[in-house]
Design a protein around this motif. Sequence first.
Motif, PDB file in Angstrom:
ATOM      1  N   LEU A 466     -12.023  37.795 -17.412  1.00 42.50           N
ATOM      2  CA  LEU A 466     -12.301  39.233 -17.272  1.00 42.50           C
ATOM      3  C   LEU A 466     -12.220  39.662 -15.812  1.00 42.50           C
ATOM      4  O   LEU A 466     -11.618  40.697 -15.482  1.00 42.50           O
ATOM      5  CB  LEU A 466     -13.695  39.523 -17.841  1.00 42.50           C
ATOM      6  CG  LEU A 466     -14.108  40.992 -17.911  1.00 42.50           C
ATOM      7  CD1 LEU A 466     -13.150  41.776 -18.796  1.00 42.50           C
ATOM      8  CD2 LEU A 466     -15.527  41.126 -18.435  1.00 42.50           C
ATOM      9  N   LEU A 469      -8.513  39.688 -14.634  1.00 39.56           N
ATOM     10  CA  LEU A 469      -7.772  40.854 -15.159  1.00 39.56           C
ATOM     11  C   LEU A 469      -8.193  42.137 -14.458  1.00 39.56           C
ATOM     12  O   LEU A 469      -7.360  43.016 -14.208  1.00 39.56           O
ATOM     13  CB  LEU A 469      -8.002  40.972 -16.671  1.00 39.56           C
ATOM     14  CG  LEU A 469      -7.404  39.839 -17.542  1.00 39.56           C
ATOM     15  CD1 LEU A 469      -7.782  40.034 -19.000  1.00 39.56           C
ATOM     16  CD2 LEU A 469      -5.880  39.786 -17.389  1.00 39.56           C
ATOM     17  N   ASP A 470      -9.473  42.240 -14.110  1.00 37.61           N
ATOM     18  CA  ASP A 470      -9.957  43.439 -13.412  1.00 37.61           C
ATOM     19  C   ASP A 470      -9.365  43.555 -12.011  1.00 37.61           C
ATOM     20  O   ASP A 470      -9.202  44.670 -11.475  1.00 37.61           O
ATOM     21  CB  ASP A 470     -11.486  43.420 -13.312  1.00 37.61           C
ATOM     22  CG  ASP A 470     -12.157  43.775 -14.634  1.00 37.61           C
ATOM     23  OD1 ASP A 470     -11.463  44.328 -15.511  1.00 37.61           O
ATOM     24  OD2 ASP A 470     -13.357  43.472 -14.794  1.00 37.61           O
ATOM     25  N   PHE A 499      -7.322  44.577 -22.745  1.00 35.02           N
ATOM     26  CA  PHE A 499      -6.532  44.735 -21.520  1.00 35.02           C
ATOM     27  C   PHE A 499      -5.198  45.421 -21.794  1.00 35.02           C
ATOM     28  O   PHE A 499      -4.633  46.070 -20.902  1.00 35.02           O
ATOM     29  CB  PHE A 499      -6.299  43.369 -20.876  1.00 35.02           C
ATOM     30  CG  PHE A 499      -5.553  43.441 -19.584  1.00 35.02           C
ATOM     31  CD1 PHE A 499      -6.130  43.990 -18.449  1.00 35.02           C
ATOM     32  CD2 PHE A 499      -4.241  42.977 -19.496  1.00 35.02           C
ATOM     33  CE1 PHE A 499      -5.428  44.060 -17.252  1.00 35.02           C
ATOM     34  CE2 PHE A 499      -3.538  43.046 -18.310  1.00 35.02           C
ATOM     35  CZ  PHE A 499      -4.135  43.586 -17.179  1.00 35.02           C
ATOM     36  N   GLU A 502      -5.862  48.953 -21.266  1.00 33.85           N
ATOM     37  CA  GLU A 502      -6.106  49.202 -19.845  1.00 33.85           C
ATOM     38  C   GLU A 502      -4.807  49.113 -19.050  1.00 33.85           C
ATOM     39  O   GLU A 502      -4.606  49.868 -18.082  1.00 33.85           O
ATOM     40  CB  GLU A 502      -7.111  48.165 -19.322  1.00 33.85           C
ATOM     41  CG  GLU A 502      -7.564  48.440 -17.896  1.00 33.85           C
ATOM     42  CD  GLU A 502      -8.603  47.441 -17.425  1.00 33.85           C
ATOM     43  OE1 GLU A 502      -9.041  47.572 -16.277  1.00 33.85           O
ATOM     44  OE2 GLU A 502      -8.966  46.538 -18.203  1.00 33.85           O
TER      45      GLU A 502
END
Length: 525
Positions: A466, A469-470, A499, A502
Motif C-alpha cells: 500500500l 503504491l501510494d 489502485f 486510483e
Amino acid sequence: MMNTTKQYNSNFNVLSNLRYDIPAGIAVFLVAVPLCLGIAMASGAPLFSGLIAGIMGGIVAPLISRSALGVSGPAAGLAVIVLTAIQDLGFETFLLAVVVAGIFQVGMGIAKAGIIGYFFPSSVISGMLAGIGIIIFIKQIPHALGYDRDYEGDLSFFQDDGFNTFTELAHILNYITPGAVIVAIASLLILFLWELPVMKKNRIFKLLPGSLIAVLTGILISQVFPVFFPEMALATEHLVSIPVAENSADLMSQFTFPDFSQFNNPQVYLTALTLAIVASLETLLCVEAADKLDADKRVTPTNRELIAQGFANSASGLIGGLPVTQVIVRSSANIQAGAKTKAAAFVHGLLLLISVMLIPALLNLIPLACLAAILFVVGYKLAKPALFIKMYKTGMYHFIPFIVTILGLVFTNLLLGIGIGLVIALVCVLLENYKVAGYYHEEHEDKTIILRLSEQVSFLNKANILQTLDRIPDHSKVVIDASDSRYIDYDVYEIINDFKAEAKRKDIELQVINLNGYGTMEPVR
C-alpha cells in the motif's frame, strides 16, 4: 521419503552399538538417580515413586518409542502440577489420574497430535537447550560446594525455601563443605582429561566412560576422608539417598496402587487431561531438541512417541510411580555420553531397576558433588559460547527469540520460558515479513515501474504494498506482475483492484498481469 527412512532406521544395529550405548546408559543412570529422588521430593510424593517413574520411562518407553537418543523419566516441569494434585486428591487417587493420563496420551498419538511439536521455531528450541544448560550448571553449584539441603530437579527460579536461583548462590557461601569441593574438582579434572583428543584416541579410555571413572573416584575419596582426614568426611546429606529395603517384603511394601474406586470422580479426569497435555508438550519439545543434537540427524516419529509415553505413564501409575515425559536433562546427558541407539535409554532403566532391588546401599556411597561435576559438563556443552556466536550470525530475528527463551527459562520455569520465547519468535516473524516485503519493483529506462509479486503474498505484506503504491507519482507507467504468485491474500488483491481506480485519477498507465484472483489464484468467475 528420506525422513521416513531416517525414522525407521534410527534404531537398527542395536547390538553393534552396545559398546557406545552401555557406557552412555551408565552415565545417564548416574545422573537420573538423584533427579528421580529430587523430583519426587519436589512433588510431595514418596521418594520411591520417582525411582519407579525412572524405571518405567527407561524400560517401557524405549520398547515402543522410535526415538534414538531420547530418555524418559519424571520431569521437574510437572512437579507443581503433581504437588497440587496429590494435595487435592490424595496419592492413591492421583495414581489413577496418572493411569488415565497415559490412556489420553495414547489417544493423542493415534489422533496424530504429535505434529504440534513441528510448529516450534528452531530459535526457541536452541534457546531451550541453552537455557536448560545454564540452569543445570547454576543449580549444580550448591552441590559442588557441599550445600545439599535443597532437592535435585528444582529448575524454577523462585524456590519453596524463600530463595531464588541467585540468592541461593550467595546463601550457600556460609555452608561450604571442603570435602565436597575436593570431590567435585577431582571429578571435573577426570572429565576434562577424558575430553582431550589424546585420551579419545586410546582404546582403553574409549571403553571406560569418564563419568564412571569420576563416580568411582568420588566414592574412593569420600571413603578415604573418614580414615585419614576425619574433618573432611562427608555427611549423609552429601550422598545419594535411595530407600534401602531389608527384604523382598519390605521392597514390595514400597509400591502403592491406584484407588480404582475413584473412577467416577470427575476431578480425576480433569487432572489426567492436564497431566497428559503438559507431559505431551514437554515430550514433543524434548524430541525436537534431542533430534537437533543428534549427529546423525535422525527424525523421531512424534505420534509414536506420544503412544510410547502414554504406555509408560499408565505403567508407572499402576505401581505407584510419578508421571513420565521425555526429559532434556537426561537426553542431553545421553547424547553427550556418546549414545548411538535407544538401547542406552533401556540400559539406564534396567540399571535403575537392578540398583533399587539389589544394590541401593552401594549407590548411597556416591557423593552428590561428583554428580554435580558430571552435570557441569552436560550444562556447558548445551550452552557453549560457540552456540551464541552461531545464533548471532543468523540475524536478529532469530537471535532475539533465542536470548529471550534463555532468559525466560532462567527467570521463570521451563514451560513459561518456552511460551515467552514462542511469543517473541512470532512477533519477530511478523516483523520480518513486514520488513521484507513479498514483492520487489524495478524502474526501467522508459521509467516503467514494475512490481513483481512473490510466490506467497500474505496480509503481512499489505502495508508495504500500500505504501509503495501510494508513492508512485502521477503520469507514471506501472506494471503489476502476478505471474509467479501461487497465493495472494484477499487484502492485497483488494488493494490492487482499488489502485486501478486510483491510477485512472492520477493518469497512471497501469498494466496488471495474471492477477486472476486471491487465495489459490483460481480465476474469479
